[in-house]
Design a protein around this motif. Structure first.
Motif, PDB file in Angstrom:
ATOM      1  N   GLN A 359     -12.106  27.465  34.976  1.00 12.13           N
ATOM      2  CA  GLN A 359     -10.937  28.178  34.481  1.00 12.13           C
ATOM      3  C   GLN A 359     -10.349  27.519  33.233  1.00 12.13           C
ATOM      4  OE1 GLN A 359      -9.478  31.132  35.415  1.00 12.13           O
ATOM      5  NE2 GLN A 359     -11.355  31.395  36.596  1.00 12.13           N
ATOM      6  N   ALA A 360     -10.645  26.243  33.029  1.00 14.41           N
ATOM      7  CA  ALA A 360     -10.207  25.538  31.823  1.00 14.41           C
ATOM      8  C   ALA A 360     -11.217  25.670  30.684  1.00 14.41           C
ATOM      9  CB  ALA A 360      -9.957  24.068  32.138  1.00 14.41           C
ATOM     10  N   GLY A 361     -12.278  26.459  30.892  1.00 15.43           N
ATOM     11  CA  GLY A 361     -13.258  26.690  29.838  1.00 15.43           C
ATOM     12  C   GLY A 361     -14.464  25.790  29.903  1.00 15.43           C
ATOM     13  N   GLY A 362     -14.594  24.989  30.969  1.00 13.48           N
ATOM     14  CA  GLY A 362     -15.746  24.106  31.121  1.00 13.48           C
ATOM     15  C   GLY A 362     -16.806  24.723  32.007  1.00 13.48           C
ATOM     16  N   LEU A 363     -17.819  23.937  32.325  1.00 17.18           N
ATOM     17  CA  LEU A 363     -18.935  24.376  33.165  1.00 17.18           C
ATOM     18  C   LEU A 363     -19.169  23.358  34.271  1.00 17.18           C
ATOM     19  CD1 LEU A 363     -21.416  25.456  30.334  1.00 17.18           C
ATOM     20  CD2 LEU A 363     -19.989  26.971  31.713  1.00 17.18           C
ATOM     21  N   SER A 364     -19.762  23.825  35.372  1.00 16.65           N
ATOM     22  CA  SER A 364     -20.048  22.928  36.488  1.00 16.65           C
ATOM     23  C   SER A 364     -21.284  23.411  37.228  1.00 16.65           C
ATOM     24  CB  SER A 364     -18.856  22.873  37.451  1.00 16.65           C
ATOM     25  OG  SER A 364     -19.146  22.061  38.572  1.00 16.65           O
ATOM     26  N   THR A 365     -22.306  22.556  37.324  1.00 16.91           N
ATOM     27  CA  THR A 365     -23.528  22.897  38.041  1.00 16.91           C
ATOM     28  C   THR A 365     -24.042  21.682  38.801  1.00 16.91           C
ATOM     29  OG1 THR A 365     -25.239  22.242  36.440  1.00 16.91           O
ATOM     30  CG2 THR A 365     -24.136  24.343  36.041  1.00 16.91           C
ATOM     31  N   THR A 366     -25.080  21.921  39.585  1.00 19.16           N
ATOM     32  CA  THR A 366     -25.789  20.817  40.236  1.00 19.16           C
ATOM     33  C   THR A 366     -26.865  20.264  39.308  1.00 19.16           C
ATOM     34  OG1 THR A 366     -27.489  22.257  41.187  1.00 19.16           O
ATOM     35  CG2 THR A 366     -25.474  21.938  42.471  1.00 19.16           C
ATOM     36  N   GLY A 367     -27.042  20.904  38.181  1.00 23.07           N
ATOM     37  CA  GLY A 367     -28.151  20.633  37.283  1.00 23.07           C
ATOM     38  C   GLY A 367     -29.088  21.817  37.244  1.00 23.07           C
ATOM     39  N   THR A 368     -29.185  22.526  38.370  1.00 22.47           N
ATOM     40  CA  THR A 368     -30.080  23.676  38.449  1.00 22.47           C
ATOM     41  C   THR A 368     -29.383  24.957  38.894  1.00 22.47           C
ATOM     42  OG1 THR A 368     -30.709  23.077  40.717  1.00 22.47           O
ATOM     43  CG2 THR A 368     -32.101  22.237  38.928  1.00 22.47           C
ATOM     44  N   GLU A 369     -28.177  24.861  39.450  1.00 26.51           N
ATOM     45  CA  GLU A 369     -27.459  26.061  39.854  1.00 26.51           C
ATOM     46  C   GLU A 369     -25.959  25.828  39.789  1.00 26.51           C
ATOM     47  OE1 GLU A 369     -28.005  27.129  44.016  1.00 26.51           O
ATOM     48  OE2 GLU A 369     -28.698  25.084  44.446  1.00 26.51           O
ATOM     49  N   ARG A 370     -25.237  26.929  39.625  1.00 28.58           N
ATOM     50  CA  ARG A 370     -23.785  26.884  39.510  1.00 28.58           C
ATOM     51  C   ARG A 370     -23.168  26.475  40.844  1.00 28.58           C
ATOM     52  NH1 ARG A 370     -20.085  32.097  39.217  1.00 28.58           N
ATOM     53  NH2 ARG A 370     -18.084  31.201  38.565  1.00 28.58           N
ATOM     54  N   VAL A 371     -22.324  25.453  40.824  1.00 30.75           N
ATOM     55  CA  VAL A 371     -21.713  24.939  42.043  1.00 30.75           C
ATOM     56  C   VAL A 371     -20.916  26.021  42.758  1.00 30.75           C
ATOM     57  CG1 VAL A 371     -20.019  23.293  42.958  1.00 30.75           C
ATOM     58  CG2 VAL A 371     -21.651  22.564  41.196  1.00 30.75           C
ATOM     59  N   MET A 372     -20.209  26.844  42.017  1.00 31.54           N
ATOM     60  CA  MET A 372     -19.345  27.874  42.601  1.00 31.54           C
ATOM     61  C   MET A 372     -20.116  28.912  43.399  1.00 31.54           C
ATOM     62  SD  MET A 372     -15.995  27.652  41.761  1.00 31.54           S
ATOM     63  CE  MET A 372     -15.363  29.302  41.456  1.00 31.54           C
ATOM     64  N   GLU A 373     -21.407  29.036  43.178  1.00 29.30           N
ATOM     65  CA  GLU A 373     -22.190  30.076  43.842  1.00 29.30           C
ATOM     66  C   GLU A 373     -22.931  29.577  45.081  1.00 29.30           C
ATOM     67  OE1 GLU A 373     -24.680  31.584  40.744  1.00 29.30           O
ATOM     68  OE2 GLU A 373     -23.131  32.949  39.998  1.00 29.30           O
ATOM     69  N   ILE A 374     -22.778  28.305  45.421  1.00 27.66           N
ATOM     70  CA  ILE A 374     -23.477  27.744  46.580  1.00 27.66           C
ATOM     71  C   ILE A 374     -22.632  27.963  47.838  1.00 27.66           C
ATOM     72  CG2 ILE A 374     -24.486  25.680  47.599  1.00 27.66           C
ATOM     73  CD1 ILE A 374     -24.683  24.520  44.776  1.00 27.66           C
ATOM     74  N   THR A 375     -23.229  28.558  48.862  1.00 31.29           N
ATOM     75  CA  THR A 375     -22.560  28.720  50.151  1.00 31.29           C
ATOM     76  C   THR A 375     -22.937  27.542  51.041  1.00 31.29           C
ATOM     77  OG1 THR A 375     -22.649  31.135  49.980  1.00 31.29           O
ATOM     78  CG2 THR A 375     -22.275  30.199  52.169  1.00 31.29           C
ATOM     79  N   PRO A 376     -21.960  26.765  51.498  1.00 34.60           N
ATOM     80  CA  PRO A 376     -22.291  25.580  52.309  1.00 34.60           C
ATOM     81  C   PRO A 376     -22.872  25.958  53.667  1.00 34.60           C
ATOM     82  CG  PRO A 376     -19.914  25.919  52.209  1.00 34.60           C
ATOM     83  CD  PRO A 376     -20.517  26.892  51.249  1.00 34.60           C
TER      84      PRO A 376
END
Length: 403
Positions: A359-376
């Motif tokens: 939301q601040a304009g940055g990015l976040s991943t595990t290196g191979t996939e977006r963290v926000m899209e991972i279901t624990p």
């Protein structure tokens, strides 16, 4: 953080609120454009006078409730979190006094096999009680509990009855004291909070339906894309409260003279480029080749910018991410040969902080996939995390795409 995460199911009247006019496009680590669905809340708009005089967090949330009456429950919820952060800030500040009994180990081990510190236990109980006494129906799922427990029963009750209502709810997860191992050295610590939407399929016909109860517990395990709000408190030179409701990031600073969090930075944006990295570089030889090569290039000045990057690493996620938001750069705790699935917890560390970063304009991943899209798969699942400025982060994505 070494302690506990809590999942509270809190009643709300509805999950359908006003949607903001804009949607957000984010880049994944595979260089694919990911369309983030519009969030169900919109942040209030303040005029110049409000910005310059300092709007309190209480006023801010009142504006949110007025603009979005369907989510007015968030006002009560953030009121409890606001008070808890102030109380924890005082506990942390006073922990070094000779008369303090908050330092050292509790003498017990949590469900993950980690030694509990006294402040872990105290802040855990503090947040648990604060959310319980909002007057909302709640169910607790914790690192310290094998199964969810009733939060609305009597305080003296030993029964672990699970209670759900056939209404819409929020799910709140949090890390009470991230970086608690640093407290004894006076290094910044923080609290991380994530608020998820309730899964509408979680409906229990009878109170004794064990399968339905288990399913409702499983519904607390949601991907970060279901977050309606995230926040963190940082206990440092000042006490900061940073939050997002899905339409920008707002930073508040505690004014101790009036006892209120005051809006200091509305619509906070991370710089698109920087020359700062924040990793535990002692582990670099155990990282995979894309991550190792990218960081080495930054250190040697052979990356895309041609600049040699500076290293700034605290060892407390809230402190490191806070600095990264303000100054830019890249923060990460990658997987390595020792921690093959990463070190940070997805549900109550990775996803909420990734929401704020995006939301601040940055990015976040595990290196191979977006963290926000991972279901624990479970409450305490760990993931590798790398997040930061868009232009710098592109080098990480390119390295993994080429691998």
């Amino acid at each position: 953080m070494k302690f506990s995460a809590f999942a509270f199911l809190l009643t709300a009247t509805t999950a359908a609120a006003f949607a903001p006019a804009k949607t957000f496009s984010r880049q994944s680590a595979l260089s694919a454009t990911v369309e983030t669905p519009p969030k169900t809340t919109k942040a209030p708009v303040f005029d110049e006078v409000c910005d310059t005089t300092g709007v309190t967090l209480t006023r801010f949330m009142a504006e949110v409730a007025m603009l979005n009456p369907e989510i007015s429950e968030l006002t009560t919820l953030f009121g409890a979190i606001d008070t808890s952060c102030k109380a924890i800030a005082n506990l942390v500040k006073r922990s070094q006094l000779p008369s303090s009994e908050t330092l050292g180990l509790e003498g017990e081990v949590n469900i993950q096999g980690e030694d509990q510190k006294k402040l872990d236990v105290i802040t855990n109980d503090l947040l648990k009680r604060a959310l319980r006494f909002t007057g909302k129906l709640g169910v607790l799922a914790s690192e310290e509990e094998d199964e969810p427990v009733d939060l609305v029963g009597g305080a003296s009750s030993d029964a672990k009855e699970v209670i759900f209502e056939e209404t819409e709810k929020y799910v709140v997860v949090f890390d009470p004291l991230d970086g608690s191992s640093n407290v004894d050295a006076g290094i910044p610590t923080g609290t991380i909070i994530g608020i998820y939407e309730h899964d509408e399929n979680c409906v229990i016909e009878g109170g004794d339906d064990a399968d339905a109860v288990a399913q409702c517990l499983a519904n607390t395990l949601q991907a970060g894309t279901n977050l309606v709000a995230s926040a963190y408190c940082l206990y440092s030179s000042s006490t900061f409260f940073v939050l997002t409701l899905g339409n920008g990031v707002y930073m508040f600073t505690l004014d101790e003279q009036i006892g209120e969090f005051v809006l200091a930075k509305p619509n906070l944006m991370i710089p698109e480029s920087s020359s700062i990295i924040s990793f535990n570089e002692a582990n670099i030889e155990r990282w995979d080749e894309p991550m190792k090569n990218t960081v080495n290039a930054w250190r040697e000045g052979t990356g895309n910018s041609g600049q040699r990057y500076s290293s700034r690493y605290i060892g407390s996620m809230v402190g490191d991410v806070h600095r990264t938001l303000l100054y830019g750069g890249v923060f990460g705790y990658p997987a390595d040969t020792k921690n093959k699935t990463g070190k940070l917890r997805l549900l109550y560390e990775g996803a909420p902080m990734s929401f704020i970063m995006e939301q601040a304009g940055g990015l976040s991943t595990t290196g191979t996939e977006r963290v926000m899209e991972i279901t624990p798969d479970h409450v305490h699942q760990r993931v590798p995390i790398v997040m930061g400025s868009k232009n710098d982060f592109q080098e990480v994505m390119d390295a993994y795409a080429a691998a």
